[in-house]
Design an enzyme around this catalytic site. Structure first.
Site, mmCIF file in Angstrom:
data_model
loop_
_atom_site.group_PDB
_atom_site.id
_atom_site.type_symbol
_atom_site.label_atom_id
_atom_site.label_comp_id
_atom_site.label_asym_id
_atom_site.label_seq_id
_atom_site.Cartn_x
_atom_site.Cartn_y
_atom_site.Cartn_z
ATOM 1 N N SER A 22 3.053 7.815 -3.642
ATOM 2 C CA SER A 22 1.730 7.176 -3.673
ATOM 3 C C SER A 22 0.679 8.143 -4.201
ATOM 4 C CB SER A 22 1.287 6.763 -2.269
ATOM 5 O OG SER A 22 1.950 5.641 -1.850
ATOM 6 N N ARG A 45 -7.111 10.099 -0.760
ATOM 7 C CA ARG A 45 -6.744 9.443 0.504
ATOM 8 C C ARG A 45 -7.498 8.120 0.695
ATOM 9 N NH1 ARG A 45 -3.142 11.973 4.042
ATOM 10 N NH2 ARG A 45 -2.876 10.513 5.748
ATOM 11 N N HIS A 48 -5.793 5.674 -1.489
ATOM 12 C CA HIS A 48 -4.520 5.364 -0.831
ATOM 13 C C HIS A 48 -4.706 4.262 0.220
ATOM 14 C CE1 HIS A 48 -1.251 6.631 2.116
ATOM 15 N NE2 HIS A 48 -0.567 6.402 1.013
#
Ligand SMILES: C/C1=C2N=C(/C=C3N=C(/C(C)=C4\N[C@@](C)([C@@H]5N=C1[C@](C)(CCC(=O)O)[C@H]5CC(=O)O)[C@@](C)(CC(=O)O)[C@@H]4CCC(=O)O)[C@@](C)(CC(=O)O)[C@@H]\3CCC(=O)O)C(C)(C)[C@@H]/2CCC(=O)O
Length: 215
Positions: A22, A45, A48
């Site tokens: 990812s 992040r 994500h």
């Protein structure tokens, strides 16, 4: 058509490998070039958490905000959250000083406070932050009214957070509250996602990235 397509058994089952792939995909697809290194990690992040690699275009920040927020966490600052969804998303194991994660929305005093003050419960809940505000890290992922109220509290001298991660989502007040934070004349360190996008998951992801140097 049902019964066709990929066999159910063929998917990645290794959590660490899923994260690795990812993050590699995000770094390949998102334009992180204009971001300072520490903020790029936070942006990865946050992307994500929402799946939108174009989120970077809406990010705005004050210089050094990640370092300031991390230093505050290292020093034991509490993390003040507008929604329990944000507080629940913070990974306790990543926190550098067993920091307290506080959301006062569920406090029994809040409904009365909201009625009395003529505001949302989310904004009224911040009245219970007054003694914790100074030096805290604030994470607003849901409620624009909470972010507006925070700025009022700071103006009133109730306390000064070390940093504000302001990513409320929605259509009414979200963009405006983030503009107000980014334009704050109080020198309050901030990170925002401008526009309608945001959400509790993004706020928690930002805290989690700042809290730990691990990906
Ligand atoms: C106007 C509000 C919005 N809520 C949005 C999106 C989501 N909210 C969820 C949930 C479960 C909660 N939202 C409340 C915070 C509730 N939401 C509001 C308020 C009416 C006002 C906030 C504001 O405008 O500043 C707010 C109630 C209040 O009086 O403050 C919540 C407290 C309501 C409740 O269930 O009691 C609750 C938060 C619970 C918690 O985590 O502690 C959603 C999951 C929606 C759902 O239930 O389907 C979703 C989560 C989004 C996220 O990622 O956080 C909006 C879209 C943000 C919207 C604000 C703007 C708009 O344009 O409408």
């Amino acid at each position: 058509m049902s019964g066709e397509g990929r066999a159910v058994g063929e998917y990645v089952r290794d959590g660490a490998e899923i994260y690795r792939r990812s993050f590699a995909t995000i770094r390949a697809e998102a334009d992180l070039a204009g971001l300072p290194d520490d903020l790029a990690r936070v942006a990865v992040r946050m992307i994500h958490a929402c799946g939108m690699v174009d989120l970077v275009a809406d990010l705005a920040w004050s210089p050094g905000v990640v370092a300031v927020a991390r230093a505050a966490l290292l020093a034991g600052a509490p993390i003040l959250c507008d929604a329990t969804m944000v507080a629940s998303g913070v990974t306790r194991a990543r926190l550098p000083a067993a920091n307290e994660v506080l959301c006062t929305l569920g406090d029994p005093r809040v409904p009365d406070l909201a009625r009395r003050l003529g505001t949302t419960r989310s904004a009224a809940a911040l009245e219970l932050w007054r003694d914790r505000l100074d030096g805290s890290v604030v994470a607003v992922g849901n409620a624009p009214t909470a972010l507006f109220r925070l700025l009022e509290l700071v103006r009133e001298g109730a306390g000064r957070p070390a940093a504000v991660l302001g990513v409320p989502v929605g259509f009414i007040g979200a963009a405006e509250s983030k503009q107000a934070l980014a334009g704050n004349g109080d020198g309050l360190p901030y990170l925002v996602v401008h526009g309608r996008r945001g959400g509790s998951a993004l706020a928690a992801a930002a805290v989690n990235a700042i809290a730990s140097e691990k990906d």
